[in-house]
Design an enzyme around this catalytic site. Structure first.
Site, PDB file in Angstrom:
ATOM      1  CD1 TRP A 195     -27.460  10.849  39.806  1.00  0.00           C
ATOM      2  CD2 TRP A 195     -29.115  12.137  40.523  1.00  0.00           C
ATOM      3  NE1 TRP A 195     -28.236  10.083  40.646  1.00  0.00           N
ATOM      4  CE2 TRP A 195     -29.267  10.846  41.102  1.00  0.00           C
ATOM      5  CE3 TRP A 195     -30.047  13.126  40.836  1.00  0.00           C
ATOM      6  CZ2 TRP A 195     -30.310  10.523  41.962  1.00  0.00           C
ATOM      7  CZ3 TRP A 195     -31.094  12.785  41.703  1.00  0.00           C
ATOM      8  CH2 TRP A 195     -31.217  11.512  42.243  1.00  0.00           C
ATOM      9  CG  ASP A 196     -23.172   9.579  40.812  1.00  0.00           C
ATOM     10  OD1 ASP A 196     -23.389   8.738  41.696  1.00  0.00           O
ATOM     11  OD2 ASP A 196     -23.533   9.418  39.634  1.00  0.00           O
ATOM     12  CD  GLU A 231     -31.616   4.873  37.742  1.00  0.00           C
ATOM     13  OE1 GLU A 231     -31.287   3.732  38.135  1.00  0.00           O
ATOM     14  OE2 GLU A 231     -30.800   5.714  37.353  1.00  0.00           O
ATOM     15  CE  LYS A 271     -31.143   0.950  40.585  1.00  0.00           C
ATOM     16  NZ  LYS A 271     -30.523   1.341  39.305  1.00  0.00           N
ATOM     17  CD  GLN A 272     -31.778   5.286  42.779  1.00  0.00           C
ATOM     18  OE1 GLN A 272     -30.794   5.668  43.394  1.00  0.00           O
ATOM     19  NE2 GLN A 272     -31.731   5.041  41.475  1.00  0.00           N
TER      20      GLN A 272
END
Length: 796
Positions: A353-354, A492, A612-613
């Site tokens: 999805w960058d 994630e 995680k983020q």
């Protein structure tokens, strides 16, 4: 080289060589070559690699007793390999020289970002005092996307004789650049053949296994002085050997010029014939270098960014790698946004999805490239529709990892290097990727004014993603809300509830809010379409009034979970255990990959409030505070400034930043909220790759989303620049660490618009053009029109 336009290394450090190779990669948007030492084949220290955008190969591997398919971006034959050694008149032949030789006395490698060149300088001296100075200059041509070249010069000190040089074209390569993929099938090239043309051009052809892309590389080697070559060839290798006479302080040189052609080129032809023929028309190295530098000058004019100091140098490096991965040449290809650039084999070269972090910059600088990347998604719309049907849904369900065909390429198993165990991978449940694609379609059209794309291909993407979310939402009578179950959010880490038999979590706030946004935009789009196009789409997609009424209802009644007065990451988040963060930091130091640490201990991150983020806080990256309030109001959910600030503080304390995107997103969120920690996160995002904060991952490929995102954070985040219906909206945020900078943008037909930011002031200059006045909207609602040839200053 000009100060601020260089990036280099003045020492040879084997343990950092993979990092240097990634950060010194050269590319032109079609293909890229890692910045590896030409003297060295692949091994524990060095890893040469050349990658072609969109070139993938599918192989089957035996992993943990199972047959697993993976599609990888293919490492192409190594065209850079050049071996050399000294043949002194007064002694025996020397060893082949490399940066690892004990005779190495000096080494430096440097990028000239303005010119797009990589240079290496080495000096060797043996025990008898005989010296050899070596210089390499490499380009991957930005003007002609099929060409690359490398010039090597040699100068003897204190001896005479010859330098023996082997110019090698090596097809015996594999995908071996990522250690944790060691158990997967690495060989992706077959049917090798090689030979020489009558003029001495060496060629090598091969193909991938599946889908069988034919490839050919041709190399022309020219020496000064001109000497004959001894030629040998094997099916996967050509070697041309030269003996160049040397005397003290007199330089000799070898130039390798490479042409790369494939069966995917348009128009299709014979790759071998095309590659060899291209070299007959290619000029000598000085002319090639001049045209390459001229192409880079034009690129920098269109994507100019001027930020003082070390921050500006890193930002320019980031922009350099973005332009090498996604240049105007990319607009001619069927390629997406590879998460790790064309710089290495991490993530197997897949597209995630960058583009969510990349397209905002391209929209404002290279809109034709942004449009092409969205067309990559449109061409895979049939595959997304098929995936939705196979999952029992409707509309389009885009894959979390995409490659050539548009099918789901996410691995079924992943290796935890800490424990050595292969584990199930459920990250394909990140259905929010569809919302990101729809968001990109909408923002591209808002920024560029390209309503033609929005009403044609863009409408098909956005409406089909909206239809998917409508079908995925199920009504819960107890909550009197719609719910989306069994997904994984951007975090994630959390792919299941503790002790659950099935993967997935319910009502991920980010997923549900963005799904509601897509549904609302789908309705808005249908309202703005010309009647004929609206009727055509409703007929083609079988959209009736009943379904559209459901879209309206779901977009207003999706469930958004809360706990303790803040937005929950997902339903049940508040019931998870708190993690002993300080205890884990004391035990492990770096806990970015907390999931691997806990799994190696026999535990699971699914039990804890640990991300995680950025997940919930991704909403603060996509939407300005006012937009977010309006979106939550549509959902009849409370979101005032105090609730959002509390939500930000809550989740920040529980995030390990295991992704380079995490600090970037938090930097955006803090900057928009005028938080004191904004620069701390921005700085970590800037250093992510150049300092290899993830501990060895940069050597496997740069993090393109984070690199593009840092540039965008300066250009859009600090200036508050956004395309709105009324024009160009600006709402600057003061960051003392970057008090002044400037850049140019392309906005709805106005090319070369310069934005300058100074303490307390902002200027917009519109170049002389037929585009007419540029409308500008300030935070207090004031509107101005900046005429062509005029510069307007605004006090902030």
């Amino acid at each position: 080289m000009t100060a601020g336009w260089t990036w280099g290394y003045r020492r040879y450090e084997p343990e950092r060589e993979r990092l240097v190779e990634s950060l010194c990669t050269l590319g032109n948007g079609r293909f890229a070559t890692r910045g590896s030492a030409p003297e060295c084949p692949a091994g524990p220290v060095h890893y040469p690699g050349t990658y072609l955008a969109g070139c993938f190969d599918r192989r089957t591997s035996a992993v943990a007793g199972r047959s697993v398919e993976n599609e990888d971006m293919v490492n192409l034959p190594n065209w850079t390999l050049l071996r050399y050694r000294c043949l002194p008149d007064d002694g025996p032949p020397g060893d082949w020289l490399t940066p690892d030789s004990e005779d190495l006395r000096h080494y430096e490698a440097g990028l000239d970002l303005r010119a797009g060149t990589l240079t290496r300088k080495l000096y060797f001296r043996d025990a008898q005092g005989r010296g050899l100075r070596v210089g390499h200059t490499r380009i991957v041509h930005m003007g002609d996307p099929h060409l690359a070249a490398q010039r090597s010069t040699f100068r003897a000190y204190g001896w005479s004789g010859a330098v023996e040089v082997e110019s090698v074209l090596d097809g015996a390569v594999s995908n071996a650049g990522v250690e944790r993929y060691r158990d997967l099938e690495r060989n992706h090239l077959t049917d090798h053949a090689s030979g020489y043309e009558p003029d001495g051009t060496a060629w090598l052809s091969c193909r991938t296994y599946d889908p069988g892309i034919r490839l050919a590389l041709a190399v022309r080697t020219v020496t000064t002085p001109e000497v004959p070559a001894a030629e040998t060839a094997a099916p996967a290798r050509t070697v041309q050997t030269y003996r160049l006479p040397v005397v003290p302080r007199r330089s000799v040189s070898v130039v390798k010029t490479m042409a790369l052609h494939t069966s995917t080129d348009r128009p299709d032809g014979n790759p071998r014939a095309e590659a060899c023929d291209a070299l007959t028309r290619t000029p000598d190295f000085p002319r090639l270098l001049a045209t390459h530098e001229a192409s880079w000058r034009r690129l920098w004019e269109q994507g100019e960014l001027d930020v003082p100091g070390e921050e500006g140098r890193i930002l320019r490096l980031h922009l350099f790698h973005l332009l090498q991965t996604l240049s105007p040449h990319t607009a001619e290809l069927d390629a997406g946004v590879p998460a790790r650039g064309l710089h290495g084999e991490a993530y197997r070269g897949h597209i995630f999805w960058d583009e969510l972090f990349v397209l905002p910059h391209l929209n404002l600088h290279f809109p034709e490239v942004a449009r092409a990347l969205l067309m990559y998604r449109h061409r895979r719309l049939p595959a997304a529709r098929a995936a939705a049907r196979d999952a029992g849904g409707q509309g389009a369900m885009y894959p979390w990892q995409s490659a050539s065909s548009g099918r789901e390429e996410t691995q079924e198993l992943h290796l935890n290097p800490r424990s050595g165990r292969w584990l199930p991978d459920h990250s394909r449940l990140q259905r929010h990727v569809g919302s990101a694609i729809a968001y990109n379609v909408w923002r591209y059209a808002q920024t560029t004014g390209d309503r033609g794309f929005l009403h044609a291909e863009g409408a098909e993407i956005l409406l089909e993603v909206a239809r998917f979310w409508s079908g995925a939402a199920a009504f819960d009578p107890g909550l009197r809300r719609y719910r989306i179950r069994g997904v994984v959010g951007p975090d994630e880490y959390h792919d299941a509830y503790p002790d659950a038999a099935e993967p997935g979590i319910d009502d991920n706030a980010y997923t549900n809010v963005t799904a509601a946004w897509v549904l609302a935009r789908g309705l808005d789009l249908l309202d703005e379409l010309p009647p004929a196009r609206k009727a055509e789409l409703r007929e083609d997609l079988s959209l009736d009034d009943e379904e559209l009424a459901r879209w309206e209802e779901v977009s207003r009644r999706l469930h958004i979970p809360y706990h303790q007065g803040v937005i929950s990451q997902f339903d049940g988040w508040g019931d998870l255990a708190e993690l002993d963060w300080e205890g884990y930091r004391e035990r492990y130091g770096d806990i970015r990959r907390l999931d691997r640490i806990l799994e190696a201990e026999g535990d699971t991150v699914n039990r804890y409030q640990a991300s995680k983020q950025a997940d919930t806080l991704m909403l603060g990256y996509l939407f300005r505070p006012r937009e977010l309030r309006e979106l939550f109001a549509r959902l009849s959910c409370p979101l005032d400034d105090e609730t959002w600030r509390a939500t930000v503080a809550y989740h920040l304390r529980r995030t390990s930043h295991g992704s380079t995107l995490s600090s970037l997103v938090h930097g955006w969120v803090e900057a928009r909220g005028k938080g004191a920690d904004a620069w701390r996160f921005c700085e970590e995002a800037l250093l992510g790759d150049v300092a290899d904060l993830q501990g060895g991952t940069t050597g496997e490929g740069i993090h393109l989303g984070a690199m593009a995102g840092t540039v965008d954070l300066v250009e859009r985040g600090i200036t508050g620049l956004e395309a709105v219906a009324e024009g160009l909206h600006v709402e600057p945020v003061a960051l003392a660490q970057i008090p002044r900078f400037s850049f140019t943008v392309c906005f709805r037909g106005h090319r070369g618009v310069r934005v300058r930011m100074l303490p307390g002031r902002l200027a917009i200059r519109v170049p002389d053009s037929p585009g007419g006045p540029l409308p500008v909207v300030l935070p207090d609602g004031r509107r101005f029109a900046v005429r062509p040839g005029e510069e307007r200053w605004f006090r902030l």
